[in-house]
Motif scaffolding. Structure first.
Motif, PDB file in Angstrom:
ATOM      1  N   UNK A 112       0.960  -1.156   0.021  1.00  0.00           N
ATOM      2  CA  UNK A 112       0.265  -0.398   0.011  1.00  0.00           C
ATOM      3  C   UNK A 112       1.023   1.273  -0.079  1.00  0.00           C
ATOM      4  N   UNK A 113       0.359   2.456  -0.874  1.00  0.00           N
ATOM      5  CA  UNK A 113       1.352   3.831  -0.907  1.00  0.00           C
ATOM      6  C   UNK A 113       0.823   4.948   0.291  1.00  0.00           C
ATOM      7  N   UNK A 114       2.364   5.215   0.846  1.00  0.00           N
ATOM      8  CA  UNK A 114       1.501   5.915   2.126  1.00  0.00           C
ATOM      9  C   UNK A 114       0.949   6.790   1.927  1.00  0.00           C
ATOM     10  N   UNK A 115       0.017   7.305   2.958  1.00  0.00           N
ATOM     11  CA  UNK A 115      -0.827   8.853   3.211  1.00  0.00           C
ATOM     12  C   UNK A 115      -0.634   9.350   2.917  1.00  0.00           C
ATOM     13  N   UNK A 116      -1.019  10.504   2.396  1.00  0.00           N
ATOM     14  CA  UNK A 116       0.400  11.938   1.776  1.00  0.00           C
ATOM     15  C   UNK A 116      -1.214  12.712   1.860  1.00  0.00           C
ATOM     16  N   UNK A 177      11.914  -4.262 -14.901  1.00  0.00           N
ATOM     17  CA  UNK A 177      10.730  -5.021 -15.743  1.00  0.00           C
ATOM     18  C   UNK A 177       9.581  -5.012 -14.089  1.00  0.00           C
ATOM     19  N   UNK A 178      10.027  -5.280 -12.971  1.00  0.00           N
ATOM     20  CA  UNK A 178       9.193  -4.706 -11.684  1.00  0.00           C
ATOM     21  C   UNK A 178      10.001  -4.113 -10.523  1.00  0.00           C
ATOM     22  N   UNK A 203       4.121   9.986  -6.069  1.00  0.00           N
ATOM     23  CA  UNK A 203       4.994   8.496  -6.990  1.00  0.00           C
ATOM     24  C   UNK A 203       4.535   7.567  -6.815  1.00  0.00           C
ATOM     25  N   UNK A 204       4.942   7.030  -5.558  1.00  0.00           N
ATOM     26  CA  UNK A 204       4.667   5.427  -5.241  1.00  0.00           C
ATOM     27  C   UNK A 204       3.600   4.953  -5.091  1.00  0.00           C
ATOM     28  N   UNK A 205       2.488   5.574  -5.325  1.00  0.00           N
ATOM     29  CA  UNK A 205       0.717   5.610  -5.055  1.00  0.00           C
ATOM     30  C   UNK A 205       0.712   4.913  -7.128  1.00  0.00           C
ATOM     31  N   UNK A 206       1.741   5.585  -7.563  1.00  0.00           N
ATOM     32  CA  UNK A 206       1.675   5.818  -9.394  1.00  0.00           C
ATOM     33  C   UNK A 206       3.018   4.224  -9.673  1.00  0.00           C
ATOM     34  N   UNK A 209       0.426  -1.284  -7.892  1.00  0.00           N
ATOM     35  CA  UNK A 209       1.150  -2.604  -8.203  1.00  0.00           C
ATOM     36  C   UNK A 209       2.518  -3.161  -9.563  1.00  0.00           C
ATOM     37  N   UNK A 210       2.377  -2.357  -9.886  1.00  0.00           N
ATOM     38  CA  UNK A 210       3.304  -2.816 -11.188  1.00  0.00           C
ATOM     39  C   UNK A 210       4.204  -3.029 -10.865  1.00  0.00           C
ATOM     40  N   UNK A 211       5.106  -1.711  -9.769  1.00  0.00           N
ATOM     41  CA  UNK A 211       6.325  -2.171  -9.659  1.00  0.00           C
ATOM     42  C   UNK A 211       7.477  -1.788  -8.472  1.00  0.00           C
ATOM     43  N   UNK A 212       7.911  -2.374  -8.320  1.00  0.00           N
ATOM     44  CA  UNK A 212       7.924  -2.223  -6.184  1.00  0.00           C
ATOM     45  C   UNK A 212       9.315  -0.949  -6.119  1.00  0.00           C
TER      46      UNK A 212
END
Length: 246
Positions: A112-116, A177-178, A203-206, A209-212
């Motif tokens: 999950x992305x951080x809250x912002x 790729x990941x 950015x993490x939210x974007x 889940x496709x890339x870590x």
């Protein structure tokens, strides 16, 4: 030392993927996502993968002759070697002219992305072609990407604007790729307002889940380390970055 042609880069994906320090930078080159160079010895027992921004990673068992060529690239061509080998560091120190900077790598274990909350007075904007050209500093997209078209196809970025003024930005500095490594920069006039955290969280939210997401910074950059930890990143490795002495 042989420089590999681009058509053969994919052959070195296993070497990039096996790098214990960091996968995303060497993989971004071997997979052809970002620009860089690959060098090997004649038997391909040792491989050096160099990202466009000069972050470079060794795989295999290099001979002293191969290391001498790597040293020449450090001293004369701006290469920045990530290393956790004390004997190699001692050898480069003996040859002289290099500096040794401790650096840390972080992973993001959460799904999950951080809250912002975007600070008052600022507005988030995706990094478009105009911002790609405009953003300057030690960490800006054009240092890591060949051109905007490559960035548009494979990268992502968020800029917090103060009116028409770019205040803080987070972008994918390396993409495989990941995984995607996050680069951040905040303009001097806008520091200490939580903007780097906010831009990175967006950015993490974007990315998920496709890339870590991944993160790296020099250990002297306490602000970057604190931001990484606040976002939820966890340090997994330390290294020495070898570069030409200033």
């Amino acid at each position: 030392m042989n420089q590999i042609t681009f058509s053969e880069f994919s052959h070195f994906i296993p070497a990039a993927d096996s790098n214990a320090l960091c996968r995303v930078y060497p993989l971004s080159v071997a997979e052809g996502v970002q620009s860089g160079r690959i060098y090997s010895d004649s038997s391909e027992n040792c491989v050096l993968i160099r990202h466009q921004n000069n972050f470079s990673f060794l795989s295999g068992e290099p001979s002293e002759a191969f290391l001498r060529r790597v040293y020449d690239l450090v001293i004369n061509d701006g290469l920045k070697l990530m290393c956790n080998d004390e004997m190699l560091c001692s050898l480069f120190e003996k040859w002289g002219g290099a500096s040794f900077l401790p650096r840390s790598f972080y992973s993001y274990p959460s799904d999950k992305p951080p809250k912002v909350v975007i600070p008052s007075g600022y507005e988030a904007k995706c990094i478009d072609e105009q911002l790609f050209s405009l953003l300057e500093g030690r960490t800006s997209p054009k240092i890591f990407w060949q051109d905007f078209e490559k960035f548009r196809q494979n990268g992502k970025g968020v800029c917090l604007m103060y009116g028409t003024e770019p205040a803080s930005w987070a972008f994918t500095a390396a993409v495989s790729n990941d995984e995607a490594d996050i680069g951040i920069e905040t303009a001097e006039a806008h520091k200490h307002r939580g903007l780097a955290y906010a831009a990175s969280a967006l950015l993490i939210k974007k990315l998920l889940p496709s890339r870590r997401p991944t993160w790296s910074c020099q250990q002297s950059n306490k602000g970057s380390a604190r931001t990484a930890e606040k976002l939820g990143f966890v340090k997994y490795a330390d290294c020495i970055m070898i570069k030409k002495a200033d």
